[in-house]
Write a protein that holds these residues in place. Sequence first.
Motif, mmCIF file in Angstrom:
data_model
loop_
_atom_site.group_PDB
_atom_site.id
_atom_site.type_symbol
_atom_site.label_atom_id
_atom_site.label_comp_id
_atom_site.label_asym_id
_atom_site.label_seq_id
_atom_site.Cartn_x
_atom_site.Cartn_y
_atom_site.Cartn_z
ATOM 1 N N LEU B 26 51.009 -11.009 17.526
ATOM 2 C CA LEU B 26 50.666 -11.863 16.380
ATOM 3 C C LEU B 26 51.855 -12.752 16.007
ATOM 4 N N PHE B 227 48.844 -7.919 9.888
ATOM 5 C CA PHE B 227 49.353 -8.913 8.940
ATOM 6 C C PHE B 227 50.440 -8.309 8.066
ATOM 7 N N VAL B 228 50.166 -7.096 7.593
ATOM 8 C CA VAL B 228 51.152 -6.437 6.734
ATOM 9 C C VAL B 228 52.468 -6.241 7.493
ATOM 10 N N LEU B 230 53.612 -7.965 9.902
ATOM 11 C CA LEU B 230 54.271 -9.254 10.058
ATOM 12 C C LEU B 230 54.973 -9.675 8.762
ATOM 13 N N VAL B 231 54.305 -9.460 7.648
ATOM 14 C CA VAL B 231 54.897 -9.853 6.362
ATOM 15 C C VAL B 231 56.109 -8.979 6.045
ATOM 16 N N GLY B 234 58.978 -9.958 8.195
ATOM 17 C CA GLY B 234 59.523 -11.279 7.857
ATOM 18 C C GLY B 234 58.904 -12.323 8.767
ATOM 19 N N LEU B 235 58.249 -13.317 8.161
ATOM 20 C CA LEU B 235 57.491 -14.272 8.968
ATOM 21 C C LEU B 235 58.379 -15.112 9.871
ATOM 22 N N GLY B 281 60.821 -10.680 3.456
ATOM 23 C CA GLY B 281 60.561 -9.644 4.441
ATOM 24 C C GLY B 281 61.875 -9.031 4.896
#
Lengths: 250, 286, 339
Positions: B26, B227-228, B230-231, B234-235, B281
């Motif tokens: 992702l 998603f969590v 990744l957040v 740190g994007l 993040g």
Amino acid sequence: MTERQIVLQADRLSKRFGGNTVVNQVSISFTRGRLHSILGPNGAGKTTLFNLLTKDLTPDAGAIRLGDRDITSATPDQVAMLGVARSYQISSVFLEMSVRENVWIAAYRARRGNPFSFWRRAAAFSQPIDLANACLQRLDLLRIADAPVKELSYGDQRLLEISVTLACAPDVILLDEPTAGLSGKETARVKQVIRSLKDEFSIIMIEHNVGIVMDLSDEITVMNRGAVVAHGGPDDIRANRDVREAYFGR
Amino acid sequence: MLWLISAQLVNGIAIGLVYAVMSFGLSIIKGLLNVPNFAHGALYALGAYICYAVVSLQLPFAIGLAAAFLGAAVAGLLLDRFAIRPVGNGGYLPQLIVLFGAALIIEQLLLIGWGTVGLSYSPPAMLRGALNLGITVVPRYIAFASVFSALVIVLVWLLIERTKFGAYVRAGIERPETTQALGINVELLLSSGMMLGAGLAGLAGGLALPIVGATSTMGGDMLGIAFVVLVIGGLGSLYGSIAAGILVGVVQSLTTIVAPSASTAIVYVLMIGVLLFRPQGLFGER
Amino acid sequence: MNADGEPAGVSDAGVSKSGPHLVSIAKVACVIAAVAVLPLMMPINIATEIMIFGIFAMATNLLIGTAGLYSFGQAAFFGAGGYAAGFLLAHGWTSLPLVFGFAVVVTGLLAAAVGLVSIKRVGIYFMMLTFACNQLIYYAAYSWRSVTGGEDGLAGVRRPVLELPFVGAIPFDDNRVFYAFTAVLFLVAMAFLVRVVESPFGLVLAAARQNTRRAASLGYPVAKLQLVAFIIAGAVSGIAGALFGMLYRIVPIDSVHWFGSAYVVFMVVIGGTRSMIGPALGAFVFIWLQGLLSLTWSRWPLLLGLFVVATMIFQPDGLLALLTKRPAWLSGRRERSRS
């Protein structure tokens, strides 16, 4: 109003990006009612200095005073409400709105309109309209007031940028390269406008057109590599050997 | 109690590594294409189903995993060509909408192909049974999944850091505006990034098959977790998702000891907690 | 009311010398006519659902179309509104102002909390954060069985009673009466949201969407304005959720699932984000299509997915743009009337 009243002042301002110190210990003060230009080669830190003064960026060190108020930790919108307006080097206009709406938004806030007012139509507020129209008139934009901004020529967008800045009804105006990319005719027009603004506002201007700077400025500060290298009136600067080498000596 | 905790810890690391594989994919897609891949969960489910299809043909599990990777990668290529690219110039809102639409299509196709009943598969004989680690005993398959995931992560890391392709990928993520100037075929780069990212999602699905089986809803839950991760990671950080994945897996697993029903919700609580203290993040730059 | 909710409100609304008032009146008439005719075209509950999701989509469009905040967590507020109202209605409180007031307060507070965490994050980060907050609220609802009914949903929701002076109590047990009530709320919501978009607040939100930094440099506290928009959108979504619970007399756990957040973004974007009619049209098409497809094939989400992908590729500005593309002579005349 005393002759030498300081309107905006930076004290040993510094800003680093990664390892680069872009603005290095810059102390500079701006006098009320004067046009103070900042000259310097690309990358000298002029626009970064502007961004620090308007708090678009937060300085790593140093202090900023507006009148007798410390604005070092203010937010950009607070600085704006204290009477500092700026134009951007790259046109920052609202592209999906009309020319009039762009200026109206600035004038509404300048007239202390409540930004949270969501129960009345914008059109019902009459106070900002006169100010908005006057600012459009001043740059000869009334002729295209209802045109969508994205259909404007580059030159007209630059004029709108200045018009929006005026609609903030500020004390201090920061102009970042107001004539960049303009035709000769448009440059002359902007020069004339700036000259007419000198009586009403304190102006700080970044400008590469040396002719305009020399003609209009009361004071000039020269920057190079993030630091102030010279300061004085147009004649002092013209006579300064270091400046000639650093900037004019091409 | 200690035994239970260490068992859950190992379990959590294993699950976390699968999360990491998934989220790494992702992260690559987000970095290169600048779009949150809403089809990532569906690709994960696709991987699980493809793996199931292969092993039910009596083919080895290893081939199932390879097929899961390749199948999802091809799906990723199709997504890039026929969903993302046609709406490309409209910004990322249309892109993520077509991706979500594509996710619906993929999930429904899986249901058409394999029915609504969840499928289960027990690992090959070699990977059944338990492994005694001294302090605790872990199922062999869990041990295998951890090691395999870690290997995959290292391989992809090497691919990105040590190869010419990887140099292009890094350039594409860090300085997208310069890639064109470097003479890189940007479209090809984006397509291969999408394939790699999608492939990793598929592989994670294949790996998860012996643990959780294959169900039509597996993608949606996993998308949320990815998603969590990744957040939390740190994007802006390509590798942050790896550590964050393991962290999420461990926290989730340990929560199961105290409050089994909260093990999914805790993931989101963890995220909010991290963001309150480090808004960018754990490994992101401001 | 000028039903044309373009952020470009000032020149249309009379700061310039003339405004096309006839066009506005025609639009209002069209919307009211559509609302009146809708229940004649389809089962009454589908029509009611269209009104409900119309409200939800219009509220979401305040964020997406006007403020440029791509929230993927709006179902949290839709669902929370359903639970808040449903909880009162299931426990014997049926006073209409009480029920809706409670739903608005609960969802407004919830939106404030989510907004505080996420507003300052821009772009994809904002989207993923709102999504994750949605998931958190979903699992909270899932676990809090005593209030929400967990997996089984909050059952036993009654419909509220409207006490009017001189008229007496109006019950909404008749589905046609309930439709009328929902339709009125839909029209009120549309008028309210159009007004918000045309207000200074809405104009500045639109300005900040186009250039955040410039809006701040003109003296606007952008993050606070966006937070207020987020709260307004959340509270209006909560009203929609409350209506949804009343419609089927149950608040299913799915109503708070993030799929709902994605679907409502679908509706907004399919319809068109540049006005409030767009999202309403999107809700109509989406719910109608869903109703139609789900009757014919159990794998109907596949067709829905195809429809969404096709719309995005071939009609990226939304379906409303198909209807409103003016013939050249009309737009020419409009241009002249402005100068």
